[in-house]
Design a protein around this motif. Structure first.
Motif, PDB file in Angstrom:
ATOM      1  N   MET A  41       0.825  -1.203   0.000  1.00  0.00           N
ATOM      2  CA  MET A  41       0.000   0.000   0.000  1.00  0.00           C
ATOM      3  C   MET A  41       0.862   1.257   0.000  1.00  0.00           C
TER       4      MET A  41
ATOM      5  N   ASN B  71      -6.984  -6.236  -0.991  1.00  0.00           N
ATOM      6  CA  ASN B  71      -6.647  -4.828  -1.241  1.00  0.00           C
ATOM      7  C   ASN B  71      -7.673  -4.095  -2.096  1.00  0.00           C
TER       8      ASN B  71
ATOM      9  N   PHE C 142      -8.714  -0.767  -0.574  1.00  0.00           N
ATOM     10  CA  PHE C 142      -7.645   0.228  -0.657  1.00  0.00           C
ATOM     11  C   PHE C 142      -7.552   0.795  -2.072  1.00  0.00           C
TER      12      PHE C 142
END
Length: 286
Positions: free
Chosen positions: A89, A107, A110
């Motif tokens: 990230m 993810n 995100f």
């Protein structure tokens, strides 16, 4: 999906046989035995190993931090209660030499936020002249995709269509316009051309990025379906069940058709969901 094998919703309703129940296992969604219902493999719809997005991310995250579309302190604090941001990230957010990004169930949320910031901040006529700018809505700042973005430096509207992270040619812009009008999401009834929610704005950012890097239309539709499936896992597992009941495997679906209003809009999905026993799968990008 071959068009001649895929019937409109209004025709195939009678072909469905309801009943049965679902069991969630580590290996994927498996349906309990039920006459007339087809089995689907969750991993074929939402691969647990992830899907590589066909774009180079480069230093776009760092550019958004520099311009203030993303306030790094606020952004990182969002993940502080979730164990903090991992190395991947941080590289996406701050790195300068990112290659292709792999989207996974872990993810997807995100990346939803990263693409949301990109769609909101990148200068584009869709934001300036499209439905978001219609005076009847009282200004572009009144939507979930704008007023809901609280991770910028200053007011989100200070960054709305303000930064040239990508500059599209007329042909590329035309491609984004065309595809954005055909991609819907089940949280509302609007297309990506009217990106009034976070998912719509995030998909707009991704479309712009793909077009700016020369992707052809067929590959853009394919990537968009993969991404929407991670962001709305229950939706696309249900749609996969629906088409499987009508003899079409997920690998053979037409992404443009599945992403369209008859399947991926709130209204279209409601019709589909009312005709199948819906699988339940936790997670996804919210």
């Amino acid at each position: 999906m071959k068009k001649e094998n895929f019937l409109p919703l209004s025709i195939v309703i009678s072909a469905l046989i309801l009943g049965g129940s679902w069991a969630y296992t580590h290996g994927g969604i498996k349906q309990q035995a039920s006459v007339g219902e087809a089995l689907i493999d969750e991993n074929s719809v939402i691969p647990q190993e992830g899907v590589e997005l066909p774009v180079i991310w480069g230093n776009i995250g760092a550019q958004m931090v520099e311009k203030g579309v993303i306030d790094s302190t606020q952004f990182e604090s969002l993940y502080s209660d979730r164990g903090g941001m991992d190395d991947e990230m941080k590289k996406i957010l701050y790195g300068s030499d990112n290659g292709k990004i792999k989207m996974t169930p872990e993810n997807a949320g995100f990346l939803l936020n990263a693409f949301w910031a990109l769609g909101l901040g990148n200068k584009n006529p869709i934001l300036e002249n499209g439905p978001m700018s219609d005076p009847q809505y009282g200004g572009a700042g009144n939507f979930a995709s704008t007023g809901g973005w609280t991770l910028s430096r200053g007011n989100a509207m200070n960054h709305y269509s303000m930064h040239a992270f990508m500059i599209l040619s007329p042909e590329q812009q035309s491609l984004v316009e065309r595809v954005s009008k055909g991609i819907y999401r089940p949280c509302c009834g609007n297309s990506v051309h009217f990106p009034d929610c976070n998912h719509g704005m995030a998909m707009l950012g991704l479309l712009e990025l793909m077009a700016s890097q020369g992707m052809n239309e067929a590959d853009i539709w394919k990537a968009a379906l993969a991404v929407n499936s991670y962001w709305f896992p229950d939706t696309y597992l249900t749609i996969a069940m629906y088409v499987k009941n009508n003899g079409v495997d997920w690998k053979n679906v037409n992404p443009q058709e599945v992403l369209g209003i008859n399947y991926s809009s709130a209204q279209g999905y409601a019709r589909v969901a009312s005709q199948v026993v819906r699988p339940q799968q936790q997670g996804g990008g919210s």
